[in-house]
Design a protein around this motif. Sequence first.
Motif, PDB file in Angstrom:
ATOM      1  N   ARG A  94      54.939  73.423  35.497  1.00 50.13           N
ATOM      2  CA  ARG A  94      54.927  72.030  35.075  1.00 50.13           C
ATOM      3  C   ARG A  94      53.600  71.564  35.512  1.00 50.13           C
ATOM      4  O   ARG A  94      52.999  70.784  36.303  1.00 50.13           O
ATOM      5  CB  ARG A  94      55.560  71.156  36.149  1.00 50.13           C
ATOM      6  CG  ARG A  94      57.191  71.542  36.026  1.00 50.13           C
ATOM      7  CD  ARG A  94      58.095  71.030  36.932  1.00 50.13           C
ATOM      8  NE  ARG A  94      58.036  69.526  36.807  1.00 50.13           N
ATOM      9  CZ  ARG A  94      58.931  68.834  37.105  1.00 50.13           C
ATOM     10  NH1 ARG A  94      60.155  69.157  37.535  1.00 50.13           N
ATOM     11  NH2 ARG A  94      58.861  67.315  37.199  1.00 50.13           N
ATOM     12  N   PRO A  95      52.229  72.104  34.573  1.00 55.71           N
ATOM     13  CA  PRO A  95      50.969  71.897  35.003  1.00 55.71           C
ATOM     14  C   PRO A  95      50.336  70.783  34.414  1.00 55.71           C
ATOM     15  O   PRO A  95      49.367  70.445  34.727  1.00 55.71           O
ATOM     16  CB  PRO A  95      50.328  73.137  34.167  1.00 55.71           C
ATOM     17  CG  PRO A  95      51.310  73.339  32.942  1.00 55.71           C
ATOM     18  CD  PRO A  95      52.572  73.143  33.517  1.00 55.71           C
ATOM     19  N   THR A  96      51.241  69.925  33.432  1.00 52.94           N
ATOM     20  CA  THR A  96      50.793  68.627  33.155  1.00 52.94           C
ATOM     21  C   THR A  96      50.749  67.515  34.055  1.00 52.94           C
ATOM     22  O   THR A  96      51.884  67.079  34.347  1.00 52.94           O
ATOM     23  CB  THR A  96      51.559  68.216  31.964  1.00 52.94           C
ATOM     24  OG1 THR A  96      51.610  69.151  30.860  1.00 52.94           O
ATOM     25  CG2 THR A  96      50.570  66.820  31.177  1.00 52.94           C
ATOM     26  N   THR A  97      49.776  67.123  34.666  1.00 50.56           N
ATOM     27  CA  THR A  97      49.643  66.210  35.730  1.00 50.56           C
ATOM     28  C   THR A  97      48.787  65.217  35.416  1.00 50.56           C
ATOM     29  O   THR A  97      48.095  65.094  34.207  1.00 50.56           O
ATOM     30  CB  THR A  97      49.442  66.669  36.994  1.00 50.56           C
ATOM     31  OG1 THR A  97      48.275  67.203  37.222  1.00 50.56           O
ATOM     32  CG2 THR A  97      50.413  67.907  37.511  1.00 50.56           C
ATOM     33  N   GLY A  98      48.171  64.191  36.297  1.00 49.72           N
ATOM     34  CA  GLY A  98      47.243  63.195  36.159  1.00 49.72           C
ATOM     35  C   GLY A  98      47.641  62.118  36.975  1.00 49.72           C
ATOM     36  O   GLY A  98      48.597  61.536  37.237  1.00 49.72           O
ATOM     37  N   ARG A  99      46.572  61.168  37.012  1.00 48.77           N
ATOM     38  CA  ARG A  99      46.787  59.881  37.516  1.00 48.77           C
ATOM     39  C   ARG A  99      45.482  58.895  37.132  1.00 48.77           C
ATOM     40  O   ARG A  99      44.391  59.291  36.597  1.00 48.77           O
ATOM     41  CB  ARG A  99      46.557  60.129  39.070  1.00 48.77           C
ATOM     42  CG  ARG A  99      45.138  60.588  39.492  1.00 48.77           C
ATOM     43  CD  ARG A  99      45.422  61.118  41.184  1.00 48.77           C
ATOM     44  NE  ARG A  99      46.073  60.142  42.029  1.00 48.77           N
ATOM     45  CZ  ARG A  99      45.903  60.300  43.360  1.00 48.77           C
ATOM     46  NH1 ARG A  99      45.396  61.630  43.731  1.00 48.77           N
ATOM     47  NH2 ARG A  99      46.255  59.531  44.148  1.00 48.77           N
ATOM     48  N   PRO A 179      50.403  61.131  31.435  1.00 51.98           N
ATOM     49  CA  PRO A 179      50.704  62.576  31.800  1.00 51.98           C
ATOM     50  C   PRO A 179      52.287  62.795  31.160  1.00 51.98           C
ATOM     51  O   PRO A 179      52.705  63.975  30.832  1.00 51.98           O
ATOM     52  CB  PRO A 179      50.516  62.889  32.943  1.00 51.98           C
ATOM     53  CG  PRO A 179      50.103  61.623  33.755  1.00 51.98           C
ATOM     54  CD  PRO A 179      49.654  60.760  32.539  1.00 51.98           C
ATOM     55  N   SER A 180      53.135  61.659  31.368  1.00 48.47           N
ATOM     56  CA  SER A 180      54.485  61.855  30.913  1.00 48.47           C
ATOM     57  C   SER A 180      54.579  62.112  29.400  1.00 48.47           C
ATOM     58  O   SER A 180      55.764  62.334  28.781  1.00 48.47           O
ATOM     59  CB  SER A 180      55.219  60.529  31.641  1.00 48.47           C
ATOM     60  OG  SER A 180      54.916  59.304  30.858  1.00 48.47           O
ATOM     61  N   ALA A 181      53.501  61.602  28.646  1.00 47.96           N
ATOM     62  CA  ALA A 181      53.736  61.731  27.267  1.00 47.96           C
ATOM     63  C   ALA A 181      52.854  62.769  26.493  1.00 47.96           C
ATOM     64  O   ALA A 181      52.764  62.911  25.406  1.00 47.96           O
ATOM     65  CB  ALA A 181      53.061  60.383  26.861  1.00 47.96           C
ATOM     66  N   GLU A 182      52.418  63.603  27.549  1.00 47.13           N
ATOM     67  CA  GLU A 182      51.457  64.718  27.081  1.00 47.13           C
ATOM     68  C   GLU A 182      51.928  65.910  27.491  1.00 47.13           C
ATOM     69  O   GLU A 182      52.918  66.166  28.291  1.00 47.13           O
ATOM     70  CB  GLU A 182      49.995  64.584  27.501  1.00 47.13           C
ATOM     71  CG  GLU A 182      49.467  63.351  27.004  1.00 47.13           C
ATOM     72  CD  GLU A 182      48.711  63.492  25.715  1.00 47.13           C
ATOM     73  OE1 GLU A 182      48.527  64.285  25.153  1.00 47.13           O
ATOM     74  OE2 GLU A 182      48.332  62.222  25.465  1.00 47.13           O
TER      75      GLU A 182
END
Length: 432
Positions: A94-99, A179-182
């Motif tokens: 689950r590498p797609t993260t971000g803030r 990040p939830s859309a990528e």
Amino acid sequence: MPTAALAHALDLGRFVMASPSSFHAAAEGARRLAAEGFTVLAEADEWPAGPGKYAVIRDGALIAWTVPEGAGPTTGFRILGAHTDSPSFKLKPRPTTGRLGWLQAGVEVYGGPLLNSWLDRELRLAGRLVTLDGEQHLAATAPLLRFPQLAIHLDRAVNEGLALGKQQHMNPVWGLGDPSAEDLLGVLAEAAGVDPYQVGGFDVVVADTQEPAVFGAHGEFFASGRLDNLSSVHAGLAALVQAAEASAAEPGEGGPIAVLAAFDHEEVGSSSRSGASGPFLEDVLARIGDALGATATERRRAFAASWHLSADAGHAVHPNYAERHDPANHPLLNGGPLLKINANQRYATDAAGAALWARVCGEAEVPYQEFVSNNDVPCGSTIGPLTATRLGIRTVDVGIPLLSMHSARELAGVQDPWRLARAAERFFVHAG
Ligand SMILES: [Zn+2]
């Protein structure tokens, strides 16, 4: 400077750029050998018996060998060992993260990178995807990520010592968005040309994208990522091709069986099925012996007549940190490859190995330098002691000198990789 040395260094640069992950390094090595007439075999297949030039890939490791005319069940091996991996960062599940409006990637630290050296560089992702049907697909993206350093205005004490938390601070950015859309894995799947919904697993690392460079007052320096240890893998490939040509020019002369063993996972301890503590080399040597009709005793005799040149980058003396080095032994860039010595067997070199290396370098007409640690600065280790312990084959540890080992961009002398290749070529054909 010999133009052959510069040409070799530039080709090393091309090899590094084609090898952003261990999987790419194994594949690129096999591709280069196939272009030179080597047959690339699969481990699950039956292998041809008899003389020839062969290579086999296991995950991120590559073993290649030449069986000369006249080889028999007690013919010794000349093994050049190296490793395909380098310190880096490996994608987490689950590498797609971000803030805060940024897209980021979740990564684990792989091995012992100099974290600061990875800051403020254009980086890519590279490795393998395995689809649900079990097929492996190599993937490498365009420049995609960066670990942005905090501005000095927000960290006034930074030049007294940069502290980087492996979890808190080493989260590269790769875009702006939600990040939830990528989907970072989707970017990788696209790079590999596979359906993202078919990706069942991945082994993917971060790699630098900057081209290697020759520079310095007299063009004496060579800067590149992954010199530890693609410099040795590349030298071994060049030497194996040259040695095969030399033995083809003198058929019937016999000579040893030349082997290049480029393992994965050295930077994390070598304990894996493709690492130097695993069975890969022993499996291949056993199958070569079987094809030559060797009994168990004859295989032991062949091992007793064998040598392993464990090639891995070592340390040159650093002008700003003289106190970190042995007071008497100061290897310099372009002084020739190192003979690595350690009383506590962190390197496997002994007197017999030192004498072999002296003989090989003499015949190849290349200089070499001894490396030994300062007693207060314990040295690293390499694959030499592992294979020596596992197989009982005489082993000598060597490698080109570097500064900035484990940096994203290491520094070598432009002549040393070529000299290592020349010495390795002599080693491969050396009967003694
Ligand atoms: Zn290394």
